[in-house]
Design a protein around this motif. Structure first.
Motif, PDB file in Angstrom:
ATOM      1  N   LEU A  98      43.246  44.309  40.720  1.00 16.29           N
ATOM      2  CA  LEU A  98      42.350  45.181  41.487  1.00 16.29           C
ATOM      3  C   LEU A  98      41.632  44.428  42.601  1.00 16.29           C
ATOM      4  O   LEU A  98      41.466  44.934  43.703  1.00 16.29           O
ATOM      5  CB  LEU A  98      41.293  45.786  40.557  1.00 16.29           C
ATOM      6  N   LEU A  99      41.198  43.200  42.296  1.00 15.00           N
ATOM      7  CA  LEU A  99      40.366  42.492  43.266  1.00 15.00           C
ATOM      8  C   LEU A  99      41.172  41.675  44.265  1.00 15.00           C
ATOM      9  O   LEU A  99      40.788  41.554  45.422  1.00 15.00           O
ATOM     10  CB  LEU A  99      39.362  41.574  42.548  1.00 15.00           C
ATOM     11  N   THR A 100      42.290  41.090  43.811  1.00 15.03           N
ATOM     12  CA  THR A 100      43.024  40.191  44.712  1.00 15.03           C
ATOM     13  C   THR A 100      44.352  40.776  45.166  1.00 15.03           C
ATOM     14  O   THR A 100      44.993  40.233  46.064  1.00 15.03           O
ATOM     15  CB  THR A 100      43.341  38.846  44.029  1.00 15.03           C
ATOM     16  N   GLY A 101      44.814  41.853  44.506  1.00 11.64           N
ATOM     17  CA  GLY A 101      46.129  42.403  44.817  1.00 11.64           C
ATOM     18  C   GLY A 101      47.256  41.659  44.118  1.00 11.64           C
ATOM     19  O   GLY A 101      48.420  42.035  44.241  1.00 11.64           O
ATOM     20  N   ASP A 102      46.929  40.610  43.364  1.00 13.67           N
ATOM     21  CA  ASP A 102      47.949  39.823  42.667  1.00 13.67           C
ATOM     22  C   ASP A 102      47.574  39.742  41.184  1.00 13.67           C
ATOM     23  O   ASP A 102      46.620  39.062  40.811  1.00 13.67           O
ATOM     24  CB  ASP A 102      48.014  38.410  43.277  1.00 13.67           C
ATOM     25  N   ALA A 103      48.358  40.435  40.350  1.00 11.76           N
ATOM     26  CA  ALA A 103      48.022  40.514  38.925  1.00 11.76           C
ATOM     27  C   ALA A 103      48.162  39.175  38.216  1.00 11.76           C
ATOM     28  O   ALA A 103      47.635  38.998  37.120  1.00 11.76           O
ATOM     29  CB  ALA A 103      48.906  41.551  38.239  1.00 11.76           C
ATOM     30  N   SER A 104      48.869  38.201  38.809  1.00  7.65           N
ATOM     31  CA  SER A 104      48.992  36.917  38.122  1.00  7.65           C
ATOM     32  C   SER A 104      48.030  35.864  38.684  1.00  7.65           C
ATOM     33  O   SER A 104      48.125  34.694  38.344  1.00  7.65           O
ATOM     34  CB  SER A 104      50.440  36.415  38.155  1.00  7.65           C
ATOM     35  N   ALA A 105      47.070  36.305  39.489  1.00  2.00           N
ATOM     36  CA  ALA A 105      46.050  35.369  39.975  1.00  2.00           C
ATOM     37  C   ALA A 105      45.031  35.089  38.873  1.00  2.00           C
ATOM     38  O   ALA A 105      44.884  35.878  37.940  1.00  2.00           O
ATOM     39  CB  ALA A 105      45.342  35.961  41.196  1.00  2.00           C
ATOM     40  N   THR A 106      44.343  33.980  38.975  1.00  2.00           N
ATOM     41  CA  THR A 106      43.211  33.717  38.082  1.00  2.00           C
ATOM     42  C   THR A 106      42.172  34.829  38.272  1.00  2.00           C
ATOM     43  O   THR A 106      41.900  35.242  39.399  1.00  2.00           O
ATOM     44  CB  THR A 106      42.583  32.354  38.433  1.00  2.00           C
ATOM     45  N   ASP A 107      41.628  35.306  37.174  1.00  2.00           N
ATOM     46  CA  ASP A 107      40.602  36.351  37.244  1.00  2.00           C
ATOM     47  C   ASP A 107      39.433  35.855  38.112  1.00  2.00           C
ATOM     48  O   ASP A 107      38.867  34.802  37.830  1.00  2.00           O
ATOM     49  CB  ASP A 107      40.128  36.639  35.808  1.00  2.00           C
ATOM     50  N   PRO A 108      39.063  36.608  39.153  1.00  2.00           N
ATOM     51  CA  PRO A 108      37.943  36.174  40.002  1.00  2.00           C
ATOM     52  C   PRO A 108      36.611  36.032  39.244  1.00  2.00           C
ATOM     53  O   PRO A 108      35.664  35.466  39.792  1.00  2.00           O
ATOM     54  CB  PRO A 108      37.850  37.283  41.059  1.00  2.00           C
ATOM     55  N   ALA A 109      36.557  36.522  38.001  1.00  2.05           N
ATOM     56  CA  ALA A 109      35.339  36.321  37.211  1.00  2.05           C
ATOM     57  C   ALA A 109      35.166  34.854  36.822  1.00  2.05           C
ATOM     58  O   ALA A 109      34.100  34.451  36.383  1.00  2.05           O
ATOM     59  CB  ALA A 109      35.371  37.180  35.955  1.00  2.05           C
ATOM     60  N   CYS A 110      36.208  34.053  36.986  1.00  2.00           N
ATOM     61  CA  CYS A 110      36.101  32.617  36.688  1.00  2.00           C
ATOM     62  C   CYS A 110      35.558  31.899  37.921  1.00  2.00           C
ATOM     63  O   CYS A 110      36.032  32.117  39.036  1.00  2.00           O
ATOM     64  CB  CYS A 110      37.459  32.045  36.302  1.00  2.00           C
ATOM     65  N   SER A 111      34.572  31.027  37.708  1.00  2.00           N
ATOM     66  CA  SER A 111      33.978  30.317  38.854  1.00  2.00           C
ATOM     67  C   SER A 111      34.975  29.348  39.485  1.00  2.00           C
ATOM     68  O   SER A 111      34.754  28.865  40.587  1.00  2.00           O
ATOM     69  CB  SER A 111      32.711  29.580  38.424  1.00  2.00           C
ATOM     70  N   LEU A 112      36.080  29.068  38.792  1.00  2.00           N
ATOM     71  CA  LEU A 112      37.110  28.189  39.363  1.00  2.00           C
ATOM     72  C   LEU A 112      38.128  28.959  40.206  1.00  2.00           C
ATOM     73  O   LEU A 112      38.992  28.370  40.846  1.00  2.00           O
ATOM     74  CB  LEU A 112      37.859  27.453  38.235  1.00  2.00           C
TER      75      LEU A 112
END
Lengths: 379, 104
Positions: free
Chosen positions: A323-337
């Motif tokens: 939802l947030l990045t358009g890429d389902a295999s990205a690291t969850d943006p909820a992670c500070s990394l």
């Protein structure tokens, strides 16, 4: 590859059975998909019985009988009985609307183990405004009925900007209803809630205050009522271990029989779901494209791949990443990394005191034509 | 946690009972026994399952200890503390409740 190589190293423990997506309420944070399958194609009682049997054989111990509003299924008591016969612990997840004394008694006789009732707030005005209809009084009656029947009661309240300052009174209400457990469930942003994010996001100060009230009450009520309050991932440093890891512990069967690794998996474009009408549950669990896409750790990008928490939080939530990045295999943006962390921080920073209009859920099963779900209203 | 927060020990005559909504059943997939409650599952080891199967609301803690002493061919005072600690833990998580003893 770690877990992926042999396909499945884990048995599922929990089945979310979405018996119908019909619902009389129109909460603007509904976790159901924003599009619904045709009501006429809902699984029959016989089909659900087979699903429960196959789930039990697969290792499932718990079933959440949910929706939509599961009480809109006239055969709900039969479904409870089928699930119990399959060795499952049965939880009814309901708004409480439609729980008459007679139906409640029938459900208990069928072997229902536990009931969760959702409330929208502690008082009628706010609650009915959020539900989009006058529902609060009936919900309180249903909660008291559950306790009179001697069944364990969980009260679930989705928490957002419009009720978070009422957490203290919400705790008092749950206590007075004799609830065994209170879930103060901070709204998670998928489906309808994502559409309404700007209108629902609380401020950091609101979150901090609610957290300390919940912690204090949790200590005071220890042994009498359990309070669940989890700091929402938008306000933390590390992502939630969503579903305890993709395809590790849970599966969802939707009203028309599609099997999903999580209830919001339709947020991810391009996933193919198998259907219980065409394949058995154990084959779907082991072989379905949707289940295998993010199973284990092999799919993970950096910084997850070399992170020592990769099997603690499993890279967070796939739906949120999509939802947030358009890429389902990205690291969850909820992670500070996450390199996309800023997407989430910007949303939190812009959450302010101004009320935003909310888009109410529209869907099958709503009654009361006067409610105008199409309008964006101020909550 | 300060000592004042520790739960008082249950009276030896009180009778533990599984709380409403809590069930024990065998796990046909993984083997052994599991305790099922509204939010989840607790896997029980053999001793835990033995203790809980005696928590029927009729037997007092003293009577449970006596049955266990016989089952395991041991002295009750050697394991009483562990059993009571286990029961307190389950009580804190609302899996069991203690009904007062002395009534029948």
């Amino acid at each position: 590859m770690t877990n992926d190589a042999s396909g499945v190293d884990h048995r599922p423990l929990g089945l979310l059975a979405e018996l119908t997506h019909r619902c009389p309420l129109s909460c603007p944070y509904c976790s159901n998909p924003t599009r619904y399958g045709p009501v006429a194609e809902e699984l029959s009682g016989d089909e659900w019985r087979r699903v429960f049997e196959e789930a039990g054989e697969l290792g499932v111990l718990h079933v959440l009988l949910s929706g939509g509003e599961p009480l809109l299924r006239a055969d709900l008591a039969d479904l409870v009985m089928s699930a119990r016969r399959a060795g499952l612990y049965t939880n009814l997840i309901t708004s409480g609307l439609g729980l008459t004394p007679r139906r409640a008694e029938g459900l208990r006789e069928a072997g229902l183990d536990s009931v969760q009732i959702s409330l929208q707030a502690d008082e009628q005005g706010t609650a009915d405004r959020i539900a989009g209809m006058p529902a609060h009084a009936a919900k309180l009656r249903a909660a008291r009925l559950v306790r009179e029947l001697g069944l364990p009661l969980t009260i679930n309240v989705v928490i957002h900007r419009h009720n978070i300052d009422r957490v203290e009174s919400i705790i008092q209400l749950a206590e007075s209803l004799g609830a065994h457990r209170l879930e103060l469930a901070n709204v998670q942003f998928y489906g309808w809630a994502f559409r309404n994010r700007d209108g629902l996001l609380p401020t950091v100060a609101q979150i901090d205050r609610a957290e300390s009230i919940a912690a204090e009450a949790g200590t005071r009520l220890k042994g009498r009522m359990t309070i669940l309050y989890v700091r929402p991932d938008y306000f933390g440093d590390r992502p939630k271990a969503c579903m305890s890891g993709w395809s590790r512990r849970y599966l969802t069967v939707d009203p028309v029989g599609d099997v999903l690794p999580c209830p919001t998996a339709r947020e991810i474009p391009g996933l193919r779901f198998d259907n219980v009408r065409h394949r058995s549950l154990d084959r779907i669990w082991a072989e379905s494209d949707a289940f295998n896409r993010f199973r284990g750790t092999g799919w993970m990008p950096e910084p997850c791949q070399s992170c020592d928490r990769r099997e603690v939080d499993f890279g967070g939530c796939r739906c949120q990443a999509a939802l947030l990045t358009g890429d389902a295999s990205a690291t969850d943006p909820a992670c500070s990394l996450s390199p996309h962390r800023d997407l989430l921080e910007r949303a939190v920073r812009s959450a302010g005191p101004d009320a935003q209009p909310l888009v109410y859920r529209e869907g099958p099963g709503r009654t009361g034509a006067a409610r105008g779900g199409r309008d964006a209203r101020t909550c | 946690m300060s000592p004042a927060d520790d739960p008082p020990p249950p009276h030896p005559s009180s009778r533990p009972l599984l709380a409403v909504g809590v069930r024990i059943q065998s796990d046909r997939h993984g083997g052994g026994m599991v305790l099922l409650y509204p939010e989840g599952v607790l896997r029980l080891n053999q001793t835990g399952a033995d203790i809980l199967s005696l928590c029927d609301g009729r037997r007092s803690i003293d009577e449970i200890l006596a049955v266990l002493a016989e089952t395991y061919d041991a002295q009750a005072q050697d394991f009483a503390r562990d059993v009571i600690e286990f029961l307190n833990l389950l009580h804190a998580r609302q899996f069991i409740r203690f009904t007062p003893g002395g009534l029948s």
